[in-house]
Motif scaffolding. Structure first.
Motif, mmCIF file in Angstrom:
data_model
loop_
_atom_site.group_PDB
_atom_site.id
_atom_site.type_symbol
_atom_site.label_atom_id
_atom_site.label_comp_id
_atom_site.label_asym_id
_atom_site.label_seq_id
_atom_site.Cartn_x
_atom_site.Cartn_y
_atom_site.Cartn_z
ATOM 1 N N LEU A 67 62.108 -36.598 -17.531
ATOM 2 C CA LEU A 67 61.168 -37.482 -16.835
ATOM 3 C C LEU A 67 60.106 -38.021 -17.786
ATOM 4 C CD1 LEU A 67 60.594 -35.620 -13.438
ATOM 5 C CD2 LEU A 67 62.247 -37.413 -13.991
ATOM 6 N N ALA A 68 59.638 -37.163 -18.685
ATOM 7 C CA ALA A 68 58.641 -37.608 -19.659
ATOM 8 C C ALA A 68 59.212 -38.692 -20.557
ATOM 9 C CB ALA A 68 58.156 -36.418 -20.483
ATOM 10 N N SER A 69 60.476 -38.516 -20.962
ATOM 11 C CA SER A 69 61.122 -39.521 -21.802
ATOM 12 C C SER A 69 61.223 -40.857 -21.076
ATOM 13 C CB SER A 69 62.519 -39.029 -22.206
ATOM 14 O OG SER A 69 63.198 -40.005 -22.958
ATOM 15 N N ARG A 70 61.547 -40.823 -19.772
ATOM 16 C CA ARG A 70 61.628 -42.059 -19.000
ATOM 17 C C ARG A 70 60.265 -42.752 -18.907
ATOM 18 N NH1 ARG A 70 65.641 -43.764 -15.936
ATOM 19 N NH2 ARG A 70 67.587 -42.579 -16.006
ATOM 20 N N ALA A 71 59.222 -41.939 -18.897
ATOM 21 C CA ALA A 71 57.882 -42.506 -18.801
ATOM 22 C C ALA A 71 57.311 -42.898 -20.160
ATOM 23 C CB ALA A 71 56.956 -41.497 -18.128
ATOM 24 N N GLY A 72 58.010 -42.535 -21.237
ATOM 25 C CA GLY A 72 57.529 -42.836 -22.586
ATOM 26 C C GLY A 72 56.334 -41.993 -22.980
ATOM 27 N N LEU A 73 56.281 -40.757 -22.467
ATOM 28 C CA LEU A 73 55.160 -39.859 -22.738
ATOM 29 C C LEU A 73 55.682 -38.530 -23.255
ATOM 30 C CD1 LEU A 73 53.148 -40.441 -19.421
ATOM 31 C CD2 LEU A 73 52.650 -41.468 -21.657
ATOM 32 N N SER A 74 54.809 -37.783 -23.881
ATOM 33 C CA SER A 74 55.189 -36.439 -24.277
ATOM 34 C C SER A 74 55.274 -35.570 -23.026
ATOM 35 C CB SER A 74 54.150 -35.837 -25.227
ATOM 36 O OG SER A 74 52.937 -35.561 -24.540
ATOM 37 N N ARG A 133 54.048 -32.706 -22.374
ATOM 38 C CA ARG A 133 52.756 -32.106 -22.038
ATOM 39 C C ARG A 133 51.836 -33.127 -21.358
ATOM 40 N NH1 ARG A 133 48.706 -29.039 -26.337
ATOM 41 N NH2 ARG A 133 47.099 -28.461 -24.809
ATOM 42 N N HIS A 134 51.783 -34.335 -21.916
ATOM 43 C CA HIS A 134 50.910 -35.362 -21.341
ATOM 44 C C HIS A 134 51.418 -35.807 -19.973
ATOM 45 C CE1 HIS A 134 48.021 -38.515 -21.016
ATOM 46 N NE2 HIS A 134 48.910 -39.488 -21.111
ATOM 47 N N PHE A 135 52.742 -35.947 -19.844
ATOM 48 C CA PHE A 135 53.324 -36.349 -18.560
ATOM 49 C C PHE A 135 53.014 -35.309 -17.489
ATOM 50 C CE2 PHE A 135 56.819 -36.159 -15.478
ATOM 51 C CZ PHE A 135 56.789 -37.453 -14.987
ATOM 52 N N ALA A 136 53.192 -34.030 -17.811
ATOM 53 C CA ALA A 136 52.938 -32.968 -16.845
ATOM 54 C C ALA A 136 51.474 -32.950 -16.416
ATOM 55 C CB ALA A 136 53.334 -31.614 -17.430
ATOM 56 N N ARG A 137 50.568 -33.140 -17.387
ATOM 57 C CA ARG A 137 49.146 -33.126 -17.076
ATOM 58 C C ARG A 137 48.775 -34.309 -16.185
ATOM 59 N NH1 ARG A 137 47.432 -32.463 -21.855
ATOM 60 N NH2 ARG A 137 47.086 -34.656 -22.401
ATOM 61 N N LEU A 138 49.319 -35.478 -16.499
ATOM 62 C CA LEU A 138 49.036 -36.687 -15.729
ATOM 63 C C LEU A 138 49.589 -36.570 -14.310
ATOM 64 C CD1 LEU A 138 47.745 -39.508 -16.190
ATOM 65 C CD2 LEU A 138 50.040 -40.352 -16.719
ATOM 66 N N PHE A 139 50.786 -36.048 -14.195
ATOM 67 C CA PHE A 139 51.431 -35.890 -12.892
ATOM 68 C C PHE A 139 50.621 -34.940 -12.009
ATOM 69 C CE2 PHE A 139 54.581 -34.868 -9.731
ATOM 70 C CZ PHE A 139 55.449 -35.951 -9.702
ATOM 71 N N GLN A 140 50.223 -33.811 -12.573
ATOM 72 C CA GLN A 140 49.427 -32.830 -11.841
ATOM 73 C C GLN A 140 48.095 -33.426 -11.397
ATOM 74 O OE1 GLN A 140 50.037 -29.233 -11.251
ATOM 75 N NE2 GLN A 140 48.273 -29.533 -9.916
ATOM 76 N N GLN A 141 47.501 -34.186 -12.278
ATOM 77 C CA GLN A 141 46.196 -34.782 -12.010
ATOM 78 C C GLN A 141 46.261 -35.793 -10.867
ATOM 79 O OE1 GLN A 141 44.080 -36.338 -15.502
ATOM 80 N NE2 GLN A 141 43.484 -38.129 -14.281
ATOM 81 N N GLU A 142 47.313 -36.598 -10.824
ATOM 82 C CA GLU A 142 47.374 -37.687 -9.850
ATOM 83 C C GLU A 142 48.104 -37.328 -8.558
ATOM 84 O OE1 GLU A 142 47.865 -41.597 -11.018
ATOM 85 O OE2 GLU A 142 46.748 -41.398 -12.888
ATOM 86 N N LEU A 143 49.012 -36.345 -8.601
ATOM 87 C CA LEU A 143 49.743 -35.974 -7.396
ATOM 88 C C LEU A 143 49.359 -34.601 -6.865
ATOM 89 C CD1 LEU A 143 51.659 -38.268 -8.725
ATOM 90 C CD2 LEU A 143 53.346 -37.323 -7.141
ATOM 91 N N GLY A 144 48.595 -33.850 -7.657
ATOM 92 C CA GLY A 144 48.139 -32.550 -7.186
ATOM 93 C C GLY A 144 49.192 -31.465 -7.185
#
Length: 327
Positions: free
Chosen positions: A241-248, A250-261
């Protein structure tokens, strides 16, 4: 105080717009308990908020036995029945004031369905574990943060407080109260006579549609979510999923947690369970569903499904079989 040998007074508060089954369901359980006990174990009272009939959510009118403010001996059990409008408008202050005074006088008090919102507004549920209909559980938790909401339970017992989830769970709660008062033998006979489970399997989430699959967050995350929803059987690992988003990762997981809880893994699992439910309801067999929804094998699927909904995939599927399917 109840006189020795006197029937226990069950009071159910019927607010304007009440869900009729939230009143009638529990009352039928208590009435059947009287028949099975061969004695008047319960006296049943419907309490209105003003003189005259109460219009229910279905349009049927209910004539209460008494109204708030009239003389009524102390309730053994006082329950607040739910009403669809409670998510948008709580009862008037004078009704909440009456509840604040009368509920603590009862040996036990509680609610059915969205009635928990009215009871929570009095402050009497602060610090208590309660449940309510899955559709208003988030609202209850948000508006009353001092209340601990147990989303999946059919009914919850916490001290003197008894709360039931949506609509028919009021029957489950009433049956549990009968078991408390009169013992399991009578409660089982009541369940048999009313053709209901003595202990219903699973929790209310097996019936809910909580919108887990609705994309949220920034547009880049919504694109990922839409892809997972459309392809529940594809690789949805954090790295993929991170690769699809073009993110690392770690950054993808942090962003996802932050915005979706919630973590990506928890969200993906919920989406896959929802997709599995739809396939099972359509008659697909668990083995095919496990493969189509991204679970490694049928055993891991069964464990994940049962952990989420408290029912096995096979049992869930059977609830949607028609007579032709069974034959």
């Amino acid at each position: 105080m109840r006189r020795p040998g006197a029937p226990r007074l069950i009071g159910i508060l019927a607010l304007p717009g009440v869900q009729l089954l939230d009143v009638a369901g529990p009352l039928d359980v208590f009435a059947e308990a009287n028949l099975q006990a061969g004695a008047l174990a319960y006296e049943l009272k419907v309490i209105g908020t003003a003189p005259g009939p109460v219009a229910s959510s279905s349009g049927m009118r209910l004539l209460p036995d008494t109204v708030i403010g009239e003389a009524l001996r102390q309730c053994d059990t006082l329950l607040v029945a739910g009403a669809p409008h409670l998510a948008d408008a709580l009862p008037k202050p004078q009704i909440l004031d009456w509840l604040s005074r009368e509920a603590p006088r009862a040996r036990r008090f509680g609610s059915v369905c969205s009635g928990a919102l009215a009871l929570a507004a009095t402050g009497l549920l602060d610090g208590r574990r309660v449940t309510t209909h899955w559709a208003v559980a988030d609202r209850l938790a948000q508006d009353f943060p001092a209340v601990e909401v147990v989303v999946d339970a059919l009914h919850v017992h916490d001290g003197p407080v008894r709360t039931a989830a949506g609509v028919t769970a009021g029957l489950d709660l009433a049956l549990a109260l009968v078991e408390e008062d009169l013992g399991p033998d009578i409660a089982k006979r009541v369940a048999s006579q009313l053709v209901m489970f003595f202990k219903r399997p699973g929790g209310q989430l097996q019936f809910s549609r909580r919108g887990t699959a609705n994309p949220a967050g920034r547009s880049s995350l919504q694109q990922i979510q839409r892809w997972v929803i459309a392809h529940p059987g594809e690789d949805a690992s954090l790295g993929a999923l991170a690769s699809r988003a073009g993110l690392s990762p770690r950054h993808f997981a942090r962003l996802f947690q932050q915005e979706l809880g919630q973590t990506p893994a928890i969200w993906v699992n919920a989406v896959r369970i929802e997709a599995a439910r739809q396939m099972l309801e359509a008659g697909e067999r668990p083995k095919q569903v496990a493969s189509a929804c991204g679970f490694g094998d049928v055993d891991s699927f069964r464990r994940a499904f049962q952990r989420q909904l408290n029912v096995t995939p096979a049992d869930y599927r059977r609830r949607f079989e028609t007579r032709a399917d069974i034959g």
